[in-house]
Write a protein that holds these residues in place. Structure first.
Motif, short mmCIF file in Angstrom:
data_model
loop_
_atom_site.label_atom_id
_atom_site.label_comp_id
_atom_site.label_asym_id
_atom_site.label_seq_id
_atom_site.Cartn_x
_atom_site.Cartn_y
_atom_site.Cartn_z
N TRP A 101 -16.05 102.52 -81.98
CA TRP A 101 -14.77 101.80 -82.10
C TRP A 101 -13.65 102.71 -82.58
O TRP A 101 -12.49 102.56 -82.18
N GLN A 102 -13.99 103.65 -83.45
CA GLN A 102 -12.97 104.60 -83.90
C GLN A 102 -12.52 105.49 -82.73
O GLN A 102 -11.36 105.83 -82.61
N GLU A 103 -13.49 105.82 -81.87
CA GLU A 103 -13.13 106.61 -80.69
C GLU A 103 -12.20 105.79 -79.78
O GLU A 103 -11.21 106.31 -79.26
N ALA A 104 -12.53 104.51 -79.63
CA ALA A 104 -11.69 103.62 -78.80
C ALA A 104 -10.29 103.52 -79.40
O ALA A 104 -9.29 103.49 -78.67
N GLU A 105 -10.22 103.49 -80.73
CA GLU A 105 -8.91 103.42 -81.41
C GLU A 105 -8.07 104.66 -81.11
O GLU A 105 -6.88 104.57 -80.79
N ILE A 106 -8.72 105.83 -81.16
CA ILE A 106 -8.00 107.07 -80.89
C ILE A 106 -7.52 107.11 -79.44
O ILE A 106 -6.39 107.52 -79.16
N LEU A 107 -8.38 106.67 -78.53
CA LEU A 107 -7.98 106.64 -77.11
C LEU A 107 -6.77 105.72 -76.93
O LEU A 107 -5.83 106.04 -76.21
N LYS A 108 -6.80 104.60 -77.63
CA LYS A 108 -5.71 103.63 -77.51
C LYS A 108 -4.42 104.22 -78.10
O LYS A 108 -3.34 104.03 -77.54
N MET A 109 -4.53 104.91 -79.22
CA MET A 109 -3.35 105.53 -79.81
C MET A 109 -2.79 106.60 -78.87
O MET A 109 -1.57 106.75 -78.73
N GLY A 110 -3.70 107.34 -78.21
CA GLY A 110 -3.27 108.34 -77.24
C GLY A 110 -2.54 107.69 -76.08
O GLY A 110 -1.51 108.19 -75.62
N GLU A 111 -3.08 106.56 -75.66
CA GLU A 111 -2.46 105.81 -74.56
C GLU A 111 -1.04 105.38 -74.97
O GLU A 111 -0.08 105.52 -74.20
N GLN A 112 -0.91 104.90 -76.21
CA GLN A 112 0.41 104.45 -76.69
C GLN A 112 1.39 105.60 -76.77
O GLN A 112 2.57 105.45 -76.45
N LYS A 113 0.88 106.76 -77.20
CA LYS A 113 1.76 107.92 -77.31
C LYS A 113 2.25 108.33 -75.92
O LYS A 113 3.42 108.70 -75.73
N GLN A 114 1.33 108.23 -74.95
CA GLN A 114 1.68 108.55 -73.58
C GLN A 114 2.80 107.63 -73.08
O GLN A 114 3.77 108.08 -72.47
N ILE A 115 2.65 106.34 -73.39
CA ILE A 115 3.66 105.36 -72.93
C ILE A 115 5.00 105.60 -73.65
O ILE A 115 6.05 105.60 -73.03
N SER A 116 4.92 105.82 -74.97
CA SER A 116 6.18 105.99 -75.72
C SER A 116 6.91 107.26 -75.26
O SER A 116 8.13 107.29 -75.15
N SER A 117 6.12 108.31 -74.92
CA SER A 117 6.74 109.54 -74.41
C SER A 117 7.41 109.27 -73.07
O SER A 117 8.50 109.78 -72.80
N GLY A 312 -18.85 112.30 -84.37
CA GLY A 312 -17.46 112.58 -84.72
C GLY A 312 -17.03 113.96 -84.26
O GLY A 312 -15.97 114.13 -83.69
N ARG A 313 -17.91 114.90 -84.47
CA ARG A 313 -17.56 116.27 -84.08
C ARG A 313 -17.36 116.35 -82.58
O ARG A 313 -16.45 116.98 -82.07
N GLU A 314 -18.27 115.70 -81.85
CA GLU A 314 -18.17 115.75 -80.39
C GLU A 314 -16.91 115.05 -79.90
O GLU A 314 -16.34 115.42 -78.89
N ALA A 315 -16.50 114.08 -80.66
CA ALA A 315 -15.31 113.31 -80.25
C ALA A 315 -14.02 114.12 -80.41
O ALA A 315 -13.00 113.77 -79.86
N LYS A 316 -14.09 115.22 -81.17
CA LYS A 316 -12.88 116.02 -81.38
C LYS A 316 -12.29 116.45 -80.04
O LYS A 316 -11.10 116.37 -79.82
N LYS A 317 -13.16 116.92 -79.16
CA LYS A 317 -12.65 117.41 -77.89
C LYS A 317 -12.05 116.26 -77.08
O LYS A 317 -11.07 116.43 -76.35
N THR A 318 -12.65 115.10 -77.24
CA THR A 318 -12.12 113.93 -76.55
C THR A 318 -10.69 113.68 -76.99
O THR A 318 -9.84 113.33 -76.18
N ALA A 319 -10.44 113.85 -78.27
CA ALA A 319 -9.08 113.61 -78.79
C ALA A 319 -8.08 114.56 -78.14
O ALA A 319 -6.96 114.18 -77.83
N ILE A 320 -8.51 115.78 -77.91
CA ILE A 320 -7.61 116.76 -77.29
C ILE A 320 -7.19 116.28 -75.90
O ILE A 320 -6.05 116.42 -75.50
N THR A 321 -8.15 115.73 -75.17
CA THR A 321 -7.86 115.35 -73.79
C THR A 321 -7.33 113.93 -73.68
O THR A 321 -6.94 113.49 -72.61
N THR A 322 -7.28 113.22 -74.81
CA THR A 322 -6.83 111.84 -74.80
C THR A 322 -5.48 111.67 -74.13
O THR A 322 -5.24 110.71 -73.42
N LEU A 323 -4.61 112.61 -74.36
CA LEU A 323 -3.24 112.49 -73.86
C LEU A 323 -3.12 112.81 -72.38
O LEU A 323 -2.06 112.75 -71.81
#
Lengths: 359, 55
Positions: A101-117, A312-323
């Protein structure tokens, strides 16, 4: 080609924040697990130490070798640990769910940042500026005609039509929808946090019951009524030691194994069923496609806490590509898990360094 | 269960297997929770800043 090199420089700061977030969340999971495990380790070890001292005193009193009692104490310790393992498994499993769920939250925040940009960029375009001027002009016209109700109604309608042509309208609607889903995801994260606290409290209470209640207290073991004392005088010391010390400790271990553990398992299994239903409902309500953790959950049980932290560690790379495109993230995450711990850590550390260098 | 090892946070080393010092870990957890909240706030502020229209 390395995904990270494709990241737009303007998004690097936010990607860096997301990497930091995933790292902190992984650390939180590790520390929570340590607190959970250490509390029970400490309580059990204190109690076992008391038992050992008691057994040594009794062995001296009956002039017996303490070894038999020591073995009984080990059996008791194993029983308590087995009982606590049920809570530990449940706790780690909930944490693995929380991780998704935390990963889903980060993806969603990335999605929002994409939209706001995207909104920010569209507002710089001539098309938007022209639209904005038209809206402002219409607003001024409305102000100038406040005393003319008929004209005002027409102008209000025209303004409404203009507003519907906002070049950022679709983005704003997408953002509003994303916010609703993000709230649902955050509610689920909070629910999992509450579940973790509840499990810890229940575990503490059960551990206290198993270690401290009247049935297991040393005073209960030590106390003999008058009749027992008379019998003890007439019984050989070896037999008395076995009956009064060894058998009692073994009896308590058996009670835990035969009564407490099945009761704990039944209770946790019922709650797990309810929890699963709640999580399925949350997936449905938030439209969240979560990472498949069937294998992950099994690994959690097998390897313990470390696996949870690896998520969590593996998800780090996911965060990079989230945007860089939300649709492909779930597939990518599965691939990252397959990459193995070492590669994942190397990738995530490198990613953070890349982002730092780019600042 | 394998050992959890140690983590370094803001220059301090925390032994995760030290069952005699859970208070230290509780304090660390508080700091980490605060940091998590701060980062989320910073991301939200960045999104909000994109949405603020400049004339």
């Amino acid at each position: 080609m390395d995904d990270r090199q494709e990241l737009d420089p303007k998004d690097k700061n936010i990607a860096q924040l997301m990497v930091k977030l995933v790292t902190v969340q992984a650390q939180i999971k590790l520390v929570k697990s340590a607190i959970f495990i250490n509390k029970q380790k400490s309580a059990i070890s204190t109690k076992i130490e008391d038992f050992k001292q008691y057994a040594e005193g009794q062995a001296e009193k009956y002039s017996q070798n303490v070894e038999e009692a020591t073995n009984a104490i080990e059996t008791y310790k194993d029983a308590v640990q087995e009982a606590m393992q049920q809570y530990e498994d449940n706790y780690l499993n909930t944490m693995a769910e929380q991780d998704k769920w935390q990963e889903a939250e980060i993806l969603k925040m990335g999605e929002q940042k994409q939209i706001s940009s995207s909104i920010k960029e569209k507002r710089k375009t001539p098309e938007y500026k022209e639209w904005k001027q038209a809206v402002n002009a219409k607003s001024r016209e409305i102000k100038a005609n406040v005393s003319n109700p008929e004209k005002l109604a027409i102008l209000a309608e025209e303004l409404k039509d203009l507003q519907a042509k906002d070049p950022t309208l679709q983005d704003q609607q997408n953002l509003a929808h994303s916010e609703v889903l993000l709230k649902g995801i955050r509610d689920t994260i909070q629910y999992n946090d509450d579940k973790l606290k509840e499990l810890q409290n229940d575990r503490d209470k059960k551990l206290s019951d198993l270690l401290e209640n009247k049935e297991t207290s040393l005073s209960k073991i030590q106390k003999q009524n008058l009749w027992q004392k008379i019998i003890a005088k007439l019984t050989p010391k070896a037999k008395s030691f076995k009956t009064n010390v060894v058998d009692r400790i073994v009896g308590k271990a058996n009670k835990i194994k035969n009564e407490s553990i099945p009761e704990i398992k039944k209770n946790l299994s019922e709650r797990q069923h309810e929890y699963r239903e709640k999580m399925s409902e949350a997936v449905k309500n938030t439209g969240t496609k979560l990472r498949d953790t069937k294998d992950l959950a099994q690994k959690t049980f097998k390897n313990g806490v470390r696996t949870v932290v690896d998520f969590g560690r593996e998800a780090k790379k996911t965060a990079i590509t989230t945007l860089k495109g939300i649709g492909t993230k779930v597939g990518q995450t599965k691939d990252y898990i397959k990459e193995g711990l070492r590669t994942a850590i190397e990738n995530s550390s490198q990613a953070l360094e890349d982002l730092n260098d780019a600042r | 269960m394998e050992n959890l090892g140690k983590i370094v946070y803001k220059g301090s080393i925390y032994d995760l297997d030290d069952s005699n010092d859970t208070n230290k870990l509780e304090q660390l957890l508080k700091q980490l929770n605060q940091e998590e909240a701060d980062i989320k706030k910073e991301i939200a502020t960045s999104i909000q800043s994109d949405l603020e229209e400049r004339e």
